[in-house]
Scaffold this motif. Structure first.
Motif, short mmCIF file in Angstrom:
data_model
loop_
_atom_site.label_atom_id
_atom_site.label_comp_id
_atom_site.label_asym_id
_atom_site.label_seq_id
_atom_site.Cartn_x
_atom_site.Cartn_y
_atom_site.Cartn_z
N ASN A 89 4.72 2.65 3.38
CA ASN A 89 4.37 3.87 4.11
C ASN A 89 3.63 3.52 5.40
O ASN A 89 4.23 3.42 6.46
CB ASN A 89 3.52 4.79 3.22
N ASP A 135 -1.75 1.84 0.58
CA ASP A 135 -0.58 2.26 1.36
C ASP A 135 -0.37 3.77 1.27
O ASP A 135 0.61 4.24 0.69
CB ASP A 135 0.66 1.51 0.84
N PRO A 136 -1.27 4.55 1.88
CA PRO A 136 -1.06 5.99 1.96
C PRO A 136 0.00 6.30 3.03
O PRO A 136 0.54 5.39 3.67
CB PRO A 136 -2.43 6.52 2.36
N SER A 137 0.25 7.57 3.25
CA SER A 137 1.29 7.96 4.20
C SER A 137 0.75 8.50 5.52
O SER A 137 1.51 9.00 6.34
CB SER A 137 2.21 9.02 3.56
N SER A 154 8.56 9.07 3.67
CA SER A 154 8.09 8.07 2.72
C SER A 154 9.25 7.59 1.86
O SER A 154 10.06 8.38 1.40
CB SER A 154 7.00 8.65 1.81
N THR A 182 2.41 6.56 -2.90
CA THR A 182 1.22 5.99 -2.26
C THR A 182 0.51 5.09 -3.26
O THR A 182 -0.26 5.56 -4.09
CB THR A 182 0.30 7.11 -1.73
N GLN A 226 -3.06 9.35 -2.27
CA GLN A 226 -3.42 8.80 -0.97
C GLN A 226 -4.62 7.83 -1.07
O GLN A 226 -5.74 8.14 -0.66
CB GLN A 226 -3.72 9.91 0.04
#
Length: 314
Positions: free
Chosen positions: A129, A146-148, A162, A166, A186
């Motif tokens: 992401n 690795d959040p968006s 995505s 996440t 997230q």
């Protein structure tokens, strides 16, 4: 944006360094004041200390650049432009810069000769992401969230769909990537306890936001997920841990008393607060004795000497 004429308090001790619990008093240095070292960013993030060069490097994500503050002269210069919309930074066990990049949707490493190489940009053949924050364990493995956030629009990267949930990932010394934690809404900042037996992770879209704790099993797996801190109206972002195991957390929501750094003991009790005139995203320890807390806060970079040391990360 904070006022350009902001000045530290003329009083000693600085009233912006707040003892919430008496156990925090030992960490406050009465002669030390909050200093603003630089300003003019759009969103300051990812501070990392280079003791061998006596400088601090941090990200200014929307401006697609990284900046450098020189300890000897106080000068601020561009470290990298463009930066790939760099966010979190750390150093690996060989002292090389490791960076989370929204633009390339990757974790990169800066080699000794200045080349920037990709460490990882996918998992199971699907694109990451927008890697956000990163830490390096003593065994050389690299752990990142690795959040968006970096692909939600065109401000801190490029808008994209995505391909993965996440997650939190681990990259071993051979470069192999594995899933460390999933089911986190997230994930954002992360840090190890001093003995590396616990990994703390911010869940930044839970209501309220939480800082989670996981046991590190066999040095590579996470187990026993639990909530260490419920933030209430606050918004924890990035954080670092001192040698006593306290969490120094970037904090804020645009309200007085909530913008700055909040400090929690290893049991998750809030013991202290550093009030800033703007929301703080992330922090790191640096300086000659690792007792200077650097705070990347919205438009500015701040610093405060404290009576503890950050855990050394290489």
């Amino acid at each position: 944006m904070t006022s350009p004429d902001w000045q530290p308090s003329p009083r000693y001790p600085d009233p912006a360094v707040v003892v919430v619990d008496e156990s925090f008093a030992r960490y406050r240095l009465p002669p030390a004041k909050i200093e603003r070292l630089a300003t003019g960013c759009r969103w300051a993030e990812g501070p990392v200390w280079f003791g061998d060069a006596r400088c601090l490097v941090w990200s200014d994500i929307p401006n697609n650049r990284m900046l450098r503050w020189d300890e000897a002269s106080g000068a601020v210069s561009e470290f990298r432009n463009p930066s790939g919309y760099a966010n979190g930074n750390t150093r690996d066990r060989q002292g090389r810069l490791v960076t989370c990049e929204h633009g390339g949707r990757r974790v990169s490493r800066t080699e000794y000769d200045g080349r920037v190489v990709t460490l990882v940009d996918s998992f199971e053949k699907r694109k990451l992401n927008s890697p956000n924050d990163v830490v390096c364990k003593s065994d050389g493995s690299i752990w990142f969230t690795d959040p968006s956030f970096g692909i939600l629009g065109w401000y801190e990267g490029g808008k994209a769909d995505s391909e993965l949930p996440t997650n939190v990932y681990r990259v071993d010394v051979s470069g192999a990537i594995s899933l460390a934690a999933e089911g986190i809404n997230q994930p954002n900042g992360l840090a190890f306890s001093p003995d590396e037996k616990i990994l703390y992770i911010v869940e930044s879209r839970s209501v309220p936001r939480k800082i989670l704790a996981y046991d590190v099993v066999g040095g590579a797996k996470l187990a026993n997920r639990r909530v260490l801190i419920e933030a209430g109206p606050g918004t924890p972002d990035g954080f670092r841990v001192d040698v006593d195991g306290n969490l120094w957390c970037g904090w804020g929501i645009g309200e007085e008393g909530l913008d700055g750094v909040h400090v929690f003991n290893p049991a998750g009790k809030r013991i202290g607060r550093i009030d800033l005139p703007e929301r703080c995203a992330n922090v790191c320890f640096g300086g000659l004795h690792r007792n200077r807390l650097f705070m990347a806060a919205s438009t500015s970079l701040y610093a405060l000497y404290v009576n503890t040391q950050g855990v050394p990360y290489f």
